[in-house]
Motif scaffolding. Structure first.
Motif, PDB file in Angstrom:
ATOM      1  N   SER A   9       0.308  -0.185  -3.290  1.00 53.35           N
ATOM      2  CA  SER A   9      -0.278   0.028  -1.963  1.00 53.35           C
ATOM      3  C   SER A   9      -1.716   0.510  -2.065  1.00 53.35           C
ATOM      4  CB  SER A   9       0.536   1.058  -1.167  1.00 53.35           C
ATOM      5  OG  SER A   9       1.770   0.519  -0.761  1.00 53.35           O
ATOM      6  N   TYR A  10      -1.943   1.427  -2.973  1.00 50.91           N
ATOM      7  CA  TYR A  10      -3.296   1.941  -3.135  1.00 50.91           C
ATOM      8  C   TYR A  10      -4.255   0.823  -3.515  1.00 50.91           C
ATOM      9  CZ  TYR A  10      -0.903   6.465  -3.177  1.00 50.91           C
ATOM     10  OH  TYR A  10      -0.124   7.543  -2.853  1.00 50.91           O
ATOM     11  N   LYS A  11      -3.810  -0.064  -4.397  1.00 51.24           N
ATOM     12  CA  LYS A  11      -4.657  -1.187  -4.804  1.00 51.24           C
ATOM     13  C   LYS A  11      -4.950  -2.109  -3.625  1.00 51.24           C
ATOM     14  CE  LYS A  11      -3.292  -1.221  -9.654  1.00 51.24           C
ATOM     15  NZ  LYS A  11      -2.454  -1.854 -10.674  1.00 51.24           N
ATOM     16  N   LYS A  12      -3.923  -2.409  -2.836  1.00 54.57           N
ATOM     17  CA  LYS A  12      -4.087  -3.305  -1.690  1.00 54.57           C
ATOM     18  C   LYS A  12      -4.939  -2.691  -0.586  1.00 54.57           C
ATOM     19  CE  LYS A  12       0.345  -5.676  -2.152  1.00 54.57           C
ATOM     20  NZ  LYS A  12       1.658  -5.878  -1.521  1.00 54.57           N
ATOM     21  N   MET A  13      -4.882  -1.385  -0.450  1.00 54.54           N
ATOM     22  CA  MET A  13      -5.491  -0.722   0.699  1.00 54.54           C
ATOM     23  C   MET A  13      -6.699   0.139   0.305  1.00 54.54           C
ATOM     24  SD  MET A  13      -1.833   0.173   2.417  1.00 54.54           S
ATOM     25  CE  MET A  13      -2.295   0.347   4.137  1.00 54.54           C
ATOM     26  N   ASN A  14      -7.341  -0.206  -0.811  1.00 56.68           N
ATOM     27  CA  ASN A  14      -8.519   0.528  -1.274  1.00 56.68           C
ATOM     28  C   ASN A  14      -8.277   2.031  -1.427  1.00 56.68           C
ATOM     29  OD1 ASN A  14     -10.185  -1.763  -1.480  1.00 56.68           O
ATOM     30  ND2 ASN A  14     -10.542  -1.707   0.724  1.00 56.68           N
ATOM     31  N   GLY A  15      -7.065   2.392  -1.823  1.00 56.02           N
ATOM     32  CA  GLY A  15      -6.758   3.773  -2.147  1.00 56.02           C
ATOM     33  C   GLY A  15      -6.313   4.649  -0.991  1.00 56.02           C
TER      34      GLY A  15
END
Length: 168
Positions: free
Chosen positions: A152-158
């Motif tokens: 999720s962090y990768k997909k949502m810029n952290g």
């Protein structure tokens, strides 16, 4: 006794350098003391102004001025009155007492790298110190929780808002 401390003390004895106040080990030797990286061969100290004046008089041809930070280079030693115009009293705070010498505190060592981060070597040291802090001080429970949502962090810029993870 830490191997770095032993080597530094031996080098001081061999050089016949004398100080009225314990010198503070900084630089690469301090980086190795904290197991951040291996050091080079030079030994960097911060000393009192009084000790600097004595050395500068004894070794006038070995004086060094680095943007107003005054030092003396004797054999493998670079001995400084200040770093970034911060003096002995600044670096003495929370320094580790190793008998005949102090070792700069990890936090003050970090500050020396921040002051010089425009130099690639010191920027690299900062990156190593960042890893050191994360390894030594990270709350492992928080770290494990965060790893659950790494995708999720990768997909949502952290940044995840309202607990809406996209972990698939």
């Amino acid at each position: 006794m830490n191997d770095i401390v032993w080597r530094v003390k031996e080098a001081v004895l061999k050089s016949n350098l004398q100080f009225s106040s314990k010198p503070i080990l900084i630089g690469g030797q301090a980086m190795e003391y904290y197991d951040i990286r291996k050091s080079g061969k030079d030994i960097d100290f911060v000393i009192t102004d009084k000790d600097y004046q004595i050395l500068a008089e004894k070794y006038p041809e070995k004086r060094k001025d680095l943007y107003g930070d005054l030092g003396v280079v004797v054999d493998e030693f670079e001995i400084w009155r200040s770093i970034a115009h911060l003096d002995y009293d600044f670096f003495r705070k929370e320094a580790v007492d190793e008998g005949d010498i102090f070792v700069i505190s990890i936090d003050r060592l970090l500050w020396t790298r921040v002051c010089a981060m425009d130099v690639e070597k010191y920027l690299n040291d900062l990156k190593l110190m960042k890893e050191y802090y994360y390894k030594k001080y990270t709350n492992q429970q928080y770290h494990k929780e965060a790893l659950l949502h790494e995708n999720s962090y990768k997909k949502m810029n952290g940044v995840v808002f309202s607990g809406k993870y996209e972990d698939d």
